[in-house]
Structure formats: structure tokens, C-alpha cells
Motif scaffolding. Structure first.
Motif, short mmCIF file in Angstrom:
data_model
loop_
_atom_site.label_atom_id
_atom_site.label_comp_id
_atom_site.label_asym_id
_atom_site.label_seq_id
_atom_site.Cartn_x
_atom_site.Cartn_y
_atom_site.Cartn_z
N GLU A 1 -29.86 -60.23 -1.49
CA GLU A 1 -31.07 -60.45 -0.70
C GLU A 1 -31.45 -59.15 0.01
O GLU A 1 -31.59 -59.11 1.23
N LEU A 2 -31.62 -58.11 -0.78
CA LEU A 2 -31.85 -56.76 -0.24
C LEU A 2 -33.10 -56.67 0.62
O LEU A 2 -33.07 -56.08 1.70
N GLU A 3 -34.19 -57.27 0.18
CA GLU A 3 -35.43 -57.20 0.95
C GLU A 3 -35.28 -57.88 2.31
O GLU A 3 -35.70 -57.36 3.34
N PHE A 4 -34.64 -59.05 2.31
CA PHE A 4 -34.40 -59.77 3.56
C PHE A 4 -33.49 -58.94 4.47
O PHE A 4 -33.73 -58.80 5.67
N GLU B 1 -26.05 -58.81 1.16
CA GLU B 1 -27.21 -57.91 1.16
C GLU B 1 -27.54 -57.37 -0.22
O GLU B 1 -28.67 -56.94 -0.46
N THR B 2 -26.60 -57.41 -1.17
CA THR B 2 -26.93 -56.96 -2.52
C THR B 2 -27.78 -57.98 -3.25
O THR B 2 -28.52 -57.63 -4.17
N ASN C 1 -33.05 -55.69 4.46
CA ASN C 1 -33.74 -54.49 4.93
C ASN C 1 -34.72 -54.78 6.06
O ASN C 1 -35.10 -53.87 6.79
N ALA C 2 -35.14 -56.02 6.19
CA ALA C 2 -36.06 -56.40 7.26
C ALA C 2 -35.34 -56.45 8.62
O ALA C 2 -35.99 -56.52 9.66
N HIS C 3 -34.01 -56.39 8.61
CA HIS C 3 -33.22 -56.41 9.85
C HIS C 3 -32.71 -54.99 10.12
O HIS C 3 -32.47 -54.21 9.20
#
Length: 89
Positions: free
Chosen positions: A45-48, A42-43, A50-52
Motif C-alpha cells: 500500500e505504497l501510495e497510502f 507499505e510495499t 506515502n500519504a503519511h
């Protein structure tokens, strides 16, 4: 086979343990190697991430549906892989 998304954080001991259980289960069940598993840092691909909708890692999704979040035991990871493989629980 259904797609598995696994959200992790570097240095997270619970994530490392879930990955260890996952690897052991894949060795034990060769047919599960066909399951598409995407491990998402998640560090990176933070935007991806955050979408979950999850608050704790590791967080497992099977075909877009959250099936486990937080500390995982071997039985939890096995349940996720069985769901993804379409096997009975």
C-alpha cells in the motif's frame, strides 16, 4: 476506542518485534482486543503509506496522529495501545 495504524515492512526485525510485543500485550489485556488495529505493509500500500509522514518503521498512528516511529520496546507499544483505549498513561 481509537483506530491504530501500524506501518511495517516485510523482513524488518523491528516491525516483527513490535508485532510480537503487540500480541503479548493483547493477550495480557483482553479489553484491548476491541481496538481497531490496521497493520499496513507499505510495499503493498505504497501510495497510502506515502500519504503519511514517517521515515522509519514500525510507525504507529492513533486516530491519524503519529505517536511512535522507529524501533519500539514493549513500553512504547503499550503506550500506543493505552492511548487507543483511552486509558491513562
Amino acid at each position: 476506542m481509537k483506530e491504530v495504524l501500524l506501518f511495517v515492512l516485510p523482513g524488518c526485525p523491528h516491525c516483527a518485534l513490535a508485532l510480537k510485543y503487540q500480541q503479548a500485550l493483547l493477550e495480557k489485556h483482553p479489553a484491548w482486543h476491541e481496538i481497531p488495529i490496521r497493520v499496513v505493509d507499505e510495499t503493498e500500500e505504497l501510495e497510502f503509506a506515502n500519504a503519511h509522514k514517517y521515515y522509519y518503521v514500525p510507525a504507529y498512528y492513533v486516530d491519524g496522529v503519529k505517536v511512535h516511529e522507529g524501533h519500539a520496546e514493549s513500553e512504547d507499544v503499550e503506550r500506543v495501545l493505552r492511548l487507543a483505549a483511552g486509558e491513562p498513561l
